[in-house]
Structures are given as structure tokens and as C-alpha cells.
Design an enzyme around this catalytic site. Structure first.
Site, PDB file in Angstrom:
ATOM      1  N   LYS A  58       0.834  -1.209   0.000  1.00 30.51           N
ATOM      2  CA  LYS A  58       0.000   0.000   0.000  1.00 30.51           C
ATOM      3  C   LYS A  58       0.862   1.251   0.000  1.00 30.51           C
ATOM      4  O   LYS A  58       0.673   2.162  -0.814  1.00 30.51           O
ATOM      5  CB  LYS A  58      -0.920   0.015   1.232  1.00 30.51           C
ATOM      6  CG  LYS A  58      -1.569   1.378   1.475  1.00 30.51           C
ATOM      7  CD  LYS A  58      -2.440   1.415   2.708  1.00 30.51           C
ATOM      8  CE  LYS A  58      -1.810   1.973   3.953  1.00 30.51           C
ATOM      9  NZ  LYS A  58      -1.605   3.413   4.029  1.00 30.51           N
ATOM     10  N   ASN A  59       1.817   1.313   0.929  1.00 32.95           N
ATOM     11  CA  ASN A  59       2.549   2.578   1.086  1.00 32.95           C
ATOM     12  C   ASN A  59       3.537   2.852  -0.045  1.00 32.95           C
ATOM     13  O   ASN A  59       4.090   3.939  -0.137  1.00 32.95           O
ATOM     14  CB  ASN A  59       3.228   2.640   2.462  1.00 32.95           C
ATOM     15  CG  ASN A  59       2.186   2.863   3.563  1.00 32.95           C
ATOM     16  OD1 ASN A  59       1.047   3.240   3.273  1.00 32.95           O
ATOM     17  ND2 ASN A  59       2.557   2.614   4.805  1.00 32.95           N
ATOM     18  N   ARG A  66      -4.222   9.893   3.185  1.00 26.16           N
ATOM     19  CA  ARG A  66      -3.041  10.690   3.484  1.00 26.16           C
ATOM     20  C   ARG A  66      -2.208  10.938   2.215  1.00 26.16           C
ATOM     21  O   ARG A  66      -1.723  12.025   1.960  1.00 26.16           O
ATOM     22  CB  ARG A  66      -2.211   9.875   4.484  1.00 26.16           C
ATOM     23  CG  ARG A  66      -1.007  10.560   5.007  1.00 26.16           C
ATOM     24  CD  ARG A  66      -1.376  11.375   6.199  1.00 26.16           C
ATOM     25  NE  ARG A  66      -0.333  12.308   6.542  1.00 26.16           N
ATOM     26  CZ  ARG A  66      -0.577  13.537   6.940  1.00 26.16           C
ATOM     27  NH1 ARG A  66      -1.801  13.993   7.037  1.00 26.16           N
ATOM     28  NH2 ARG A  66       0.395  14.342   7.263  1.00 26.16           N
ATOM     29  N   CYS A  98      -5.484   8.337   8.450  1.00 24.22           N
ATOM     30  CA  CYS A  98      -5.840   7.866   9.791  1.00 24.22           C
ATOM     31  C   CYS A  98      -5.531   8.933  10.844  1.00 24.22           C
ATOM     32  O   CYS A  98      -4.504   9.606  10.773  1.00 24.22           O
ATOM     33  CB  CYS A  98      -5.045   6.602  10.136  1.00 24.22           C
ATOM     34  SG  CYS A  98      -5.528   5.163   9.187  1.00 24.22           S
ATOM     35  N   ARG A 134       0.255  14.810  12.540  1.00 25.66           N
ATOM     36  CA  ARG A 134       0.695  14.563  11.169  1.00 25.66           C
ATOM     37  C   ARG A 134       0.831  15.841  10.320  1.00 25.66           C
ATOM     38  O   ARG A 134       0.185  15.989   9.279  1.00 25.66           O
ATOM     39  CB  ARG A 134      -0.213  13.540  10.479  1.00 25.66           C
ATOM     40  CG  ARG A 134      -0.393  12.267  11.270  1.00 25.66           C
ATOM     41  CD  ARG A 134      -1.149  11.201  10.533  1.00 25.66           C
ATOM     42  NE  ARG A 134      -0.314  10.458   9.605  1.00 25.66           N
ATOM     43  CZ  ARG A 134      -0.767   9.477   8.824  1.00 25.66           C
ATOM     44  NH1 ARG A 134      -2.039   9.159   8.860  1.00 25.66           N
ATOM     45  NH2 ARG A 134       0.040   8.830   8.023  1.00 25.66           N
ATOM     46  N   PRO A 135       1.677  16.785  10.764  1.00 24.04           N
ATOM     47  CA  PRO A 135       1.878  17.998   9.966  1.00 24.04           C
ATOM     48  C   PRO A 135       2.633  17.685   8.677  1.00 24.04           C
ATOM     49  O   PRO A 135       3.216  16.603   8.541  1.00 24.04           O
ATOM     50  CB  PRO A 135       2.720  18.883  10.887  1.00 24.04           C
ATOM     51  CG  PRO A 135       3.446  17.941  11.781  1.00 24.04           C
ATOM     52  CD  PRO A 135       2.543  16.744  11.957  1.00 24.04           C
ATOM     53  N   ILE A 136       2.628  18.645   7.720  1.00 18.31           N
ATOM     54  CA  ILE A 136       3.398  18.420   6.485  1.00 18.31           C
ATOM     55  C   ILE A 136       4.451  19.519   6.314  1.00 18.31           C
ATOM     56  O   ILE A 136       4.865  19.836   5.208  1.00 18.31           O
ATOM     57  CB  ILE A 136       2.489  18.303   5.236  1.00 18.31           C
ATOM     58  CG1 ILE A 136       1.573  19.528   5.081  1.00 18.31           C
ATOM     59  CG2 ILE A 136       1.666  17.033   5.264  1.00 18.31           C
ATOM     60  CD1 ILE A 136       0.928  19.609   3.689  1.00 18.31           C
ATOM     61  N   ASP A 141       3.662   0.822  12.163  1.00 14.19           N
ATOM     62  CA  ASP A 141       2.450   0.220  11.590  1.00 14.19           C
ATOM     63  C   ASP A 141       2.219  -1.204  12.095  1.00 14.19           C
ATOM     64  O   ASP A 141       1.149  -1.762  11.888  1.00 14.19           O
ATOM     65  CB  ASP A 141       2.545   0.179  10.057  1.00 14.19           C
ATOM     66  CG  ASP A 141       2.610   1.574   9.454  1.00 14.19           C
ATOM     67  OD1 ASP A 141       2.251   2.537  10.143  1.00 14.19           O
ATOM     68  OD2 ASP A 141       3.047   1.693   8.294  1.00 14.19           O
ATOM     69  N   ILE A 177       6.685   7.326  17.043  1.00 15.72           N
ATOM     70  CA  ILE A 177       6.426   8.041  15.777  1.00 15.72           C
ATOM     71  C   ILE A 177       5.138   8.878  15.847  1.00 15.72           C
ATOM     72  O   ILE A 177       5.110  10.021  15.396  1.00 15.72           O
ATOM     73  CB  ILE A 177       6.340   7.056  14.578  1.00 15.72           C
ATOM     74  CG1 ILE A 177       7.531   6.085  14.581  1.00 15.72           C
ATOM     75  CG2 ILE A 177       6.223   7.802  13.248  1.00 15.72           C
ATOM     76  CD1 ILE A 177       8.881   6.657  14.230  1.00 15.72           C
ATOM     77  N   ARG A 206      -8.993  -0.098   3.421  1.00 13.35           N
ATOM     78  CA  ARG A 206      -8.089   0.863   2.776  1.00 13.35           C
ATOM     79  C   ARG A 206      -6.716   0.241   2.531  1.00 13.35           C
ATOM     80  O   ARG A 206      -5.993   0.678   1.645  1.00 13.35           O
ATOM     81  CB  ARG A 206      -7.898   2.100   3.671  1.00 13.35           C
ATOM     82  CG  ARG A 206      -9.041   3.083   3.611  1.00 13.35           C
ATOM     83  CD  ARG A 206      -8.655   4.373   4.309  1.00 13.35           C
ATOM     84  NE  ARG A 206      -7.268   4.676   4.034  1.00 13.35           N
ATOM     85  CZ  ARG A 206      -6.412   5.201   4.897  1.00 13.35           C
ATOM     86  NH1 ARG A 206      -6.787   5.509   6.104  1.00 13.35           N
ATOM     87  NH2 ARG A 206      -5.153   5.436   4.558  1.00 13.35           N
TER      88      ARG A 206
END
Ligand code: EPU
Length: 417
Positions: free
Chosen positions: A22-23, A92, A116, A121-123, A304, A326, A396
Site C-alpha cells: 500500500k505505502n 493521506r 488515519c 501529522r503535519p506536512i 504500523d 512516531i 483501505r
């Protein structure tokens, strides 16, 4: 809405074949638009995150064809349009269109990504990277515009080895002028998979998989054929399940090296693993020893996999600990595991699992993707019936999860509610 009803207690035997990661695929699909010609990606998992990204491609007038396990993406008629939140909020990874479209058009406008709820979870690191390449970033009511007259290679040091920022900066810099160096880059296998796709398209990227990646800009990217690597998190999830209730359960089509941090923890617990070149065979054992786990960036223990590991640790004789470094909010599965009979306390980003305890089925909620995977494992281990709602989160990221589990003897059913 869907609900997963699991009747637990069946030992699992047979083979589970692992799908494409997936990732990886969620970055490969946006990366493909950097090409001027057709890109074929094979071993693409049929998960809702893939569907959501294909919808974005179609919205941008990119031609997408889905064959059994592959996607053929042709961006030659693509249009640069603002991507609204109805598309970006579904996952995401929609943020990879930021780097890819900035790289291709020098301008991108899109709404904030979803994903999720496991932390803030900043960017900021993605945006700092784009700025270092010469772009300006504006944010009006959560719609980002990132644009540049010209993108120029730069030396970028990431304050944290972020997977998303590393990939997004690679995407933005492959067509930039000059050389970009990303230091303290993330080293996850998915980054190598994305760099390989880009190199197959004609990019010049060296060092992916190490903490320093060098990208020399090229004029144009073209046609290529590429394969998605096996999903190490899906593989790890089923290996954990095998350690709980497997009877010679074979997890096939994997790269065992990608889950070494997990397999060495399982061996420390006393789980016997038969590790082959592309498979692992695992059975449930007795008298498991408690372990301490700390989540870290690759090659450390994957965040994960900490949620899926938790129900297995209820079988250990004594106190196990999981420290999550994390994300600040990745313990939402714990109250549900406790309702099922576990004895788990969470304090200061650490869960303490006191075992052994027996699990009993009850009604629970999948609050996020990996919390959902954790509850599926718990439900399969438990006595009685477990009903999991919000299953959409699980779909997902786990291809054909119901079919794969039915195939090895589990008793479960996906129902519409
Ligand atoms: N971070 C920042 N600023 C940034 C980017 C990240 O502070 O600009 C922080 C995050 O808040 C987080 C940490 O850095 O605390 C790690 O974030 P990273 O960017 O590495 O993660 P990500 O790219 O958002 C990907 C996976 C996650 C996986 C992490 C870590 C995708 C689409 N998602 O997220 O996968 O947990 O890397 O390996 O690739 C999942 O599959 O369930 C999942 C959440």
C-alpha cells in the site's frame, strides 16, 4: 457501512499470499504523472486507497486502465486543476500529488490530505523542502498552493526522517534544474521502490535506501514498466497472526529482510519461524516470553506493526511493553482489547501488556487502519463472536482480507449494516 463478524478460535493453516505494498503504490501512482508517456505498474493491490488515487487521476484527465493486477497510467492529456477536498481527504497519500504536480507544472493547488487520525501529522517538512527548491507556499482555508517560477536543486536536511517528505521532495526535484541532496532521508523500502520507478522513467536518483539521496534533475521522463514490492506491513500482520493461532501458516511472496525487526522480536518471544527466501512459515507456540518494543524508522520496528502485535503479546507470560515514538495517538485499539479481556495500560506513549490473558469476542470499532488489523487478530484469537464496525479503515490497506483469511480456515463474514 460494513461490519466484520468473526467467530474466533479456529487454528489457521495453509498459505496467505501477500499483495503489493500500500505505502509504495500510493506514491507510485502520483509519481507516474511525471512521465510524458504511458507508465505500467504491476502487482497493484486492490484496496480502496488505490481506487481513491485513481479517482484523482481521472479527475485530472489522466487515462487509467486497470487490468487484473496492473495499472496503465497515461498522463499525456493531463490537466493541472485544483484538487478539491472530496478527493484529497480520503487518504493521506493524496499529498504526493503536491510534489508530483509541482515537479511537472511548477504549480499545484490542492486541499489538505486526509488519512488515519493517529496524531497531528503535519506536512511542514514537505513544504520546507518545496521552499528550498524555490517554491512559495500559500494556505487559504486549508487549500494549499505551491508554485515556483523555476525549481532549482538544493541541499535539504530533514529534521525528522519522514517517509512522506522524502518521497515528496524526490517527486518535486526529479525535473528541477541541478542537483538536490536530501540528508537525513527516510530509508524505508517504499522509498527505494519509488526511486526505482522514477529511474526507470529516466530520472537520476542515487542513494535511495540510505540517509542521503542525490537527485540530478533531467529534462523529461518517459515510458516504463514497474513492479510494486510486497507489502511488509500486510506480511507482518499475518506473521503475527500465525504466531497467535497458526498451524504451519505460510506467508508467501514476501521479502523477509523487510520485516527483520519484527521476526527477531518474535524469535525473542519464543516463536519458531521457518524463514525462506520469499516466505515465512509460522505456528502458534506455548510459554511465550514478554518483550519490549520501541517503534522506530526503518530498519527499526515499524509503527504500523505495533498495533497488530499487541493482541499477540496478551499470550506472553509477564509484562511486555510497546513504546510508540512516531505517532502520539496510536493506542486507540487498547480500550477495545481491554473490553475483550486484555490487561493493558497506556502511559506516556507506552503500552504495558500484562499476560497471559484470554480474549473473548465482543463489539468493537476499528478507529484506524492498523487498529482495525489489531482487532481482526484479536477477534480471530478470541473465544466467541467479535463484531468490528468501521471496517472501511481496514479495507483501505488490506487486499481481500476476508477471502485470504477464509482461505486458511478462519470463520468470518463481511456484512453490510
Ligand atoms: N512529520 C512531521 N512533519 C512532516 C512530516 C512528518 O512532523 O512534515 C512527523 C509525523 O507527524 C510523524 C512522523 O513525522 O510523527 C513520521 O511521519 P512520516 O512522514 O514518516 O509518515 P507518513 O509519510 O505520514 C508513512 C506511512 C504511514 C507510516 C509512516 C511511518 C504512507 C501513506 N503512510 O506516513 O503508514 O506509519 O510512514 O512509517 O506511506 C499506515 O500504513 O497505517 C500508515 C499510517
Amino acid at each position: 457501512m460494513k461490519m466484520l463478524e468473526i467467530k474466533g478460535g479456529n487454528p489457521l493453516t495453509g498459505t496467505i499470499r501477500i499483495s503489493g505494498a500500500k505505502n509504495s503504490v500510493v506514491a507510485l501512482i502520483p509519481a507516474a504523472i511525471l512521465s510524458s508517456e504511458e507508465v505500467t505498474i504491476c502487482n497493484v493491490p486492490d484496496i480502496t486507497d488505490t481506487t481513491a488515487l485513481c479517482e484523482i487521476l481521472e479527475f485530472l484527465n489522466v487515462d487509467v486502465k486497470r487490468a487484473t493486477e496492473s495499472l496503465v497510467i497515461n498522463p499525456s492529456n493531463m490537466e493541472n486543476k485544483e484538487i478539491p477536498s472530496m478527493y484529497t481527504k480520503k487518504l493521506r497519500a493524496s499529498y504526493y500529488f503536491m510534489g508530483a504536480m509541482l515537479g511537472k507544472y511548477k504549480k499545484v493547488t490542492m486541499a489538505l490530505p486526509g488519512g488515519c487520525s493517529i496524531g497531528a501529522r503535519p506536512i511542514n517538512l514537505h513544504l520546507k523542502g518545496f521552499e528550498a527548491l524555490g517554491a512559495t507556499v500559500t494556505n487559504k482555508e486549508n487549500i494549499y498552493t505551491v508554485e515556483a517560477k523555476e525549481l532549482k536543486g538544493a541541499n535539504i536536511y530533514l529534521d525528522f526522517a519522514s517517509v512522506g517528505a522524502t518521497i515528496n521532495i524526490m517527486l518535486a526535484s526529479v525535473l528541477a534544474k541541478g542537483t538536490t541532496i536530501i540528508d537525513n532521508a527516510a530509508k524505508e523500502p517504499e522509498i527505494v521502490n519509488v526511486a526505482t520507478l522514477l529511474n526507470n522513467m529516466g530520472a537520476k536518483i542515487r542513494g535511495a535506501g540510505t540517509s542521503s539521496i542525490e537527485i540530478t534533475g533531467v529534462e523529461k521522463l518517459g515510458k516504463c514498466f514497474h513492479e510494486v514490492i510486497p507489502d511488509r506491513i500486510e506480511a507482518g500482520t499475518y506473521v503475527i497472526l500465525g504466531a497467535a493461532i497458526g498451524n504451519n501458516l505460510k506467508i508467501s511472496n514476501i521479502i523477509p529482510e523487510h520485516i527483520e525487526a519484527l521476526t527477531s522480536k518474535l524469535e525473542e518471544m519464543g516463536v519458531f519461524l521457518d524463514i525462506g527466501t520469499d516466505y515465512i512459515i509460522v505456528s502458534s507456540g506455548k510459554d511465550y516470553k514478554p518483550v519490549n518494543v520501541k517503534t522506530q524508522t526503518y530498519p527499526g520496528f515499524a509503527t504500523d506493526l505495533q498495533q497488530p502485535l499487541t493482541p499477540l503479546l496478551t499470550m506472553c507470560n509477564g509484562r511486555s511493553k510497546i513504546e510508540e515514538t512516531i505517532y502520539e495517538n496510536r493506542f486507540m485499539h487498547i480500550p477495545y482489547l481491554n473490553q475483550m479481556g486484555a490487561d493493558i495500560r497506556v502511559k506516556n506513549q507506552t503500552s504495558t501488556i500484562i499476560g497471559p490473558t484470554k480474549l473473548t469476542g465482543t463489539d468493537v470499532v476499528a478507529t484506524d487502519l492498523r487498529a482495525g488489523a489489531s482487532l481482526v487478530i484479536a477477534g480471530l484469537m478470541a473465544k466467541g463472536t467479535t463484531k468490528i464496525t468501521n471496517v472501511e479503515h481496514i479495507l483501505r490497506g488490506y487486499e481481500n482480507i476476508v477471502e485470504k483469511l477464509l482461505g486458511v480456515g478462519a470463520n468470518l463474514e463481511l456484512k453490510d449494516i
